[in-house]
Scaffold this motif. Structure first.
Motif, PDB file in Angstrom:
ATOM      1  N   MET A  23     -24.016 -40.964 126.175  1.00 16.13           N
ATOM      2  CA  MET A  23     -23.567 -42.246 126.710  1.00 16.13           C
ATOM      3  C   MET A  23     -22.888 -43.090 125.642  1.00 16.13           C
ATOM      4  O   MET A  23     -21.989 -43.870 125.938  1.00 16.13           O
ATOM      5  CB  MET A  23     -24.753 -43.026 127.290  1.00 16.13           C
ATOM      6  CG  MET A  23     -25.274 -42.489 128.593  1.00 16.13           C
ATOM      7  SD  MET A  23     -26.753 -43.336 129.153  1.00 16.13           S
ATOM      8  CE  MET A  23     -26.196 -45.017 129.294  1.00 16.13           C
ATOM      9  N   ALA A  24     -23.300 -42.945 124.386  1.00 11.21           N
ATOM     10  CA  ALA A  24     -22.799 -43.802 123.311  1.00 11.21           C
ATOM     11  C   ALA A  24     -21.730 -43.125 122.472  1.00 11.21           C
ATOM     12  O   ALA A  24     -21.513 -43.506 121.328  1.00 11.21           O
ATOM     13  CB  ALA A  24     -23.965 -44.213 122.428  1.00 11.21           C
ATOM     14  N   GLU A  25     -21.036 -42.139 123.002  1.00 13.24           N
ATOM     15  CA  GLU A  25     -20.007 -41.434 122.226  1.00 13.24           C
ATOM     16  C   GLU A  25     -18.916 -42.372 121.727  1.00 13.24           C
ATOM     17  O   GLU A  25     -18.383 -42.193 120.644  1.00 13.24           O
ATOM     18  CB  GLU A  25     -19.381 -40.321 123.064  1.00 13.24           C
ATOM     19  CG  GLU A  25     -20.169 -39.055 123.071  1.00 13.24           C
ATOM     20  CD  GLU A  25     -19.494 -37.972 123.870  1.00 13.24           C
ATOM     21  OE1 GLU A  25     -18.469 -38.258 124.536  1.00 13.24           O
ATOM     22  OE2 GLU A  25     -19.984 -36.848 123.841  1.00 13.24           O
ATOM     23  N   HIS A  26     -18.585 -43.373 122.512  1.00  9.65           N
ATOM     24  CA  HIS A  26     -17.476 -44.261 122.147  1.00  9.65           C
ATOM     25  C   HIS A  26     -17.957 -45.558 121.508  1.00  9.65           C
ATOM     26  O   HIS A  26     -17.184 -46.488 121.340  1.00  9.65           O
ATOM     27  CB  HIS A  26     -16.618 -44.552 123.379  1.00  9.65           C
ATOM     28  CG  HIS A  26     -16.093 -43.304 124.018  1.00  9.65           C
ATOM     29  ND1 HIS A  26     -15.169 -42.498 123.400  1.00  9.65           N
ATOM     30  CD2 HIS A  26     -16.377 -42.695 125.183  1.00  9.65           C
ATOM     31  CE1 HIS A  26     -14.898 -41.475 124.172  1.00  9.65           C
ATOM     32  NE2 HIS A  26     -15.628 -41.570 125.269  1.00  9.65           N
ATOM     33  N   ALA A  27     -19.225 -45.617 121.145  1.00  7.08           N
ATOM     34  CA  ALA A  27     -19.766 -46.811 120.491  1.00  7.08           C
ATOM     35  C   ALA A  27     -19.384 -46.787 119.013  1.00  7.08           C
ATOM     36  O   ALA A  27     -18.864 -45.801 118.494  1.00  7.08           O
ATOM     37  CB  ALA A  27     -21.279 -46.854 120.649  1.00  7.08           C
ATOM     38  N   ASN A  28     -19.653 -47.888 118.344  1.00 15.28           N
ATOM     39  CA  ASN A  28     -19.334 -47.922 116.920  1.00 15.28           C
ATOM     40  C   ASN A  28     -20.294 -47.022 116.156  1.00 15.28           C
ATOM     41  O   ASN A  28     -21.319 -46.586 116.663  1.00 15.28           O
ATOM     42  CB  ASN A  28     -19.335 -49.358 116.388  1.00 15.28           C
ATOM     43  CG  ASN A  28     -20.670 -50.053 116.540  1.00 15.28           C
ATOM     44  OD1 ASN A  28     -21.700 -49.419 116.649  1.00 15.28           O
ATOM     45  ND2 ASN A  28     -20.631 -51.369 116.551  1.00 15.28           N
ATOM     46  N   SER A  29     -19.970 -46.745 114.925  1.00 18.98           N
ATOM     47  CA  SER A  29     -20.688 -45.748 114.131  1.00 18.98           C
ATOM     48  C   SER A  29     -22.142 -46.129 113.900  1.00 18.98           C
ATOM     49  O   SER A  29     -23.033 -45.287 114.014  1.00 18.98           O
ATOM     50  CB  SER A  29     -19.980 -45.567 112.799  1.00 18.98           C
ATOM     51  OG  SER A  29     -20.698 -44.706 111.970  1.00 18.98           O
ATOM     52  N   LEU A  45     -30.052 -49.101 124.373  1.00 18.64           N
ATOM     53  CA  LEU A  45     -29.079 -49.413 123.336  1.00 18.64           C
ATOM     54  C   LEU A  45     -27.730 -48.750 123.623  1.00 18.64           C
ATOM     55  O   LEU A  45     -26.679 -49.311 123.329  1.00 18.64           O
ATOM     56  CB  LEU A  45     -29.610 -48.974 121.970  1.00 18.64           C
ATOM     57  CG  LEU A  45     -28.865 -49.445 120.744  1.00 18.64           C
ATOM     58  CD1 LEU A  45     -28.814 -50.962 120.686  1.00 18.64           C
ATOM     59  CD2 LEU A  45     -29.527 -48.902 119.500  1.00 18.64           C
ATOM     60  N   ALA A  46     -27.769 -47.570 124.223  1.00 16.86           N
ATOM     61  CA  ALA A  46     -26.523 -46.883 124.583  1.00 16.86           C
ATOM     62  C   ALA A  46     -25.842 -47.559 125.776  1.00 16.86           C
ATOM     63  O   ALA A  46     -24.617 -47.553 125.879  1.00 16.86           O
ATOM     64  CB  ALA A  46     -26.798 -45.422 124.906  1.00 16.86           C
ATOM     65  N   ALA A  47     -26.642 -48.134 126.665  1.00 22.91           N
ATOM     66  CA  ALA A  47     -26.074 -48.780 127.849  1.00 22.91           C
ATOM     67  C   ALA A  47     -25.443 -50.124 127.511  1.00 22.91           C
ATOM     68  O   ALA A  47     -24.530 -50.575 128.199  1.00 22.91           O
ATOM     69  CB  ALA A  47     -27.162 -48.965 128.909  1.00 22.91           C
ATOM     70  N   ILE A  48     -25.911 -50.764 126.442  1.00 18.08           N
ATOM     71  CA  ILE A  48     -25.394 -52.079 126.052  1.00 18.08           C
ATOM     72  C   ILE A  48     -24.375 -51.888 124.940  1.00 18.08           C
ATOM     73  O   ILE A  48     -24.653 -51.242 123.942  1.00 18.08           O
ATOM     74  CB  ILE A  48     -26.539 -52.988 125.559  1.00 18.08           C
ATOM     75  CG1 ILE A  48     -27.543 -53.211 126.679  1.00 18.08           C
ATOM     76  CG2 ILE A  48     -26.004 -54.300 125.037  1.00 18.08           C
ATOM     77  CD1 ILE A  48     -28.818 -53.863 126.221  1.00 18.08           C
ATOM     78  N   GLN A  49     -23.211 -52.439 125.109  1.00 15.69           N
ATOM     79  CA  GLN A  49     -22.172 -52.340 124.085  1.00 15.69           C
ATOM     80  C   GLN A  49     -22.329 -53.509 123.122  1.00 15.69           C
ATOM     81  O   GLN A  49     -22.088 -54.659 123.480  1.00 15.69           O
ATOM     82  CB  GLN A  49     -20.790 -52.348 124.738  1.00 15.69           C
ATOM     83  CG  GLN A  49     -19.674 -52.023 123.814  1.00 15.69           C
ATOM     84  CD  GLN A  49     -19.682 -50.562 123.381  1.00 15.69           C
ATOM     85  OE1 GLN A  49     -20.603 -49.823 123.665  1.00 15.69           O
ATOM     86  NE2 GLN A  49     -18.658 -50.159 122.690  1.00 15.69           N
ATOM     87  N   LEU A  50     -22.760 -53.221 121.903  1.00 14.25           N
ATOM     88  CA  LEU A  50     -22.932 -54.268 120.901  1.00 14.25           C
ATOM     89  C   LEU A  50     -21.580 -54.646 120.302  1.00 14.25           C
ATOM     90  O   LEU A  50     -20.725 -53.775 120.108  1.00 14.25           O
ATOM     91  CB  LEU A  50     -23.865 -53.791 119.795  1.00 14.25           C
ATOM     92  CG  LEU A  50     -25.305 -53.529 120.206  1.00 14.25           C
ATOM     93  CD1 LEU A  50     -26.107 -53.016 119.021  1.00 14.25           C
ATOM     94  CD2 LEU A  50     -25.938 -54.774 120.761  1.00 14.25           C
ATOM     95  N   PRO A  51     -21.379 -55.922 119.996  1.00 15.10           N
ATOM     96  CA  PRO A  51     -20.109 -56.307 119.382  1.00 15.10           C
ATOM     97  C   PRO A  51     -20.006 -55.752 117.971  1.00 15.10           C
ATOM     98  O   PRO A  51     -20.999 -55.626 117.259  1.00 15.10           O
ATOM     99  CB  PRO A  51     -20.158 -57.838 119.371  1.00 15.10           C
ATOM    100  CG  PRO A  51     -21.588 -58.183 119.494  1.00 15.10           C
ATOM    101  CD  PRO A  51     -22.253 -57.066 120.229  1.00 15.10           C
ATOM    102  N   ASN A  52     -18.792 -55.428 117.568  1.00 14.89           N
ATOM    103  CA  ASN A  52     -18.542 -54.881 116.245  1.00 14.89           C
ATOM    104  C   ASN A  52     -18.162 -56.036 115.325  1.00 14.89           C
ATOM    105  O   ASN A  52     -17.049 -56.539 115.358  1.00 14.89           O
ATOM    106  CB  ASN A  52     -17.429 -53.843 116.314  1.00 14.89           C
ATOM    107  CG  ASN A  52     -17.246 -53.109 115.020  1.00 14.89           C
ATOM    108  OD1 ASN A  52     -17.934 -53.381 114.043  1.00 14.89           O
ATOM    109  ND2 ASN A  52     -16.330 -52.171 115.023  1.00 14.89           N
TER     110      ASN A  52
END
Length: 135
Positions: free
Chosen positions: A55-61, A89-96
């Motif tokens: 789910m978090a493949e496109h999240a930040n590093s 944590l994967a479902a929520i997109q944290l700001p970079n």
């Protein structure tokens, strides 16, 4: 040896009861099906534990690394709260926050290089005179 049954033995035996010395068909079927079921359940279990990382493949590093560590902790410790936390944590997109700060720092670095290049140089005579006055 005779193939006659004992007089007290039932004449119609179920097919899973085998004669002495022959292979047990039901046992072989159960062993093969049990191995297949264990492999399928294990495959499902590992795919389920990899779900937060997928789910978090496109999240930040940083977020992806944190999710991966939490999923591994859940896998090895069997504490499901880590897996639930990784899933949330994967479902929520944290700001970079680091990208804009790095951009600002790069811009300031370029501005300071340009300002240092275009700054007028102080004459060396004035610096020598100021040094001799202090002495």
């Amino acid at each position: 040896m005779s193939t006659d049954l004992h007089e007290l033995a039932p004449h119609h035996l179920p097919p899973f009861i085998t004669a002495p010395g022959s292979s047990d068909f039901l046992y072989n079927v159960i062993v093969v099906s049990l191995v297949v079921i264990v492999l399928l359940v294990g495959n499902f279990y590992f795919k389920l534990h990899a779900l937060p990382e997928k789910m978090a493949e496109h999240a930040n590093s940083t977020q992806l690394q944190l999710i991966g560590v939490m999923a591994l902790l859940a896998l090895f410790t069997h504490n499901h709260i880590f897996w639930v936390g990784a899933l949330l944590l994967a479902a929520i997109q944290l700001p970079n926050f680091t990208e804009p700060l790095n951009s600002i720092a790069g811009s300031l670095r370029e501005l300071s290089k340009g300002a240092a290049k275009n700054a007028p140089k102080a004459p060396a005579v004035a610096a020598d005179a100021a040094a001799s006055e202090q002495a």
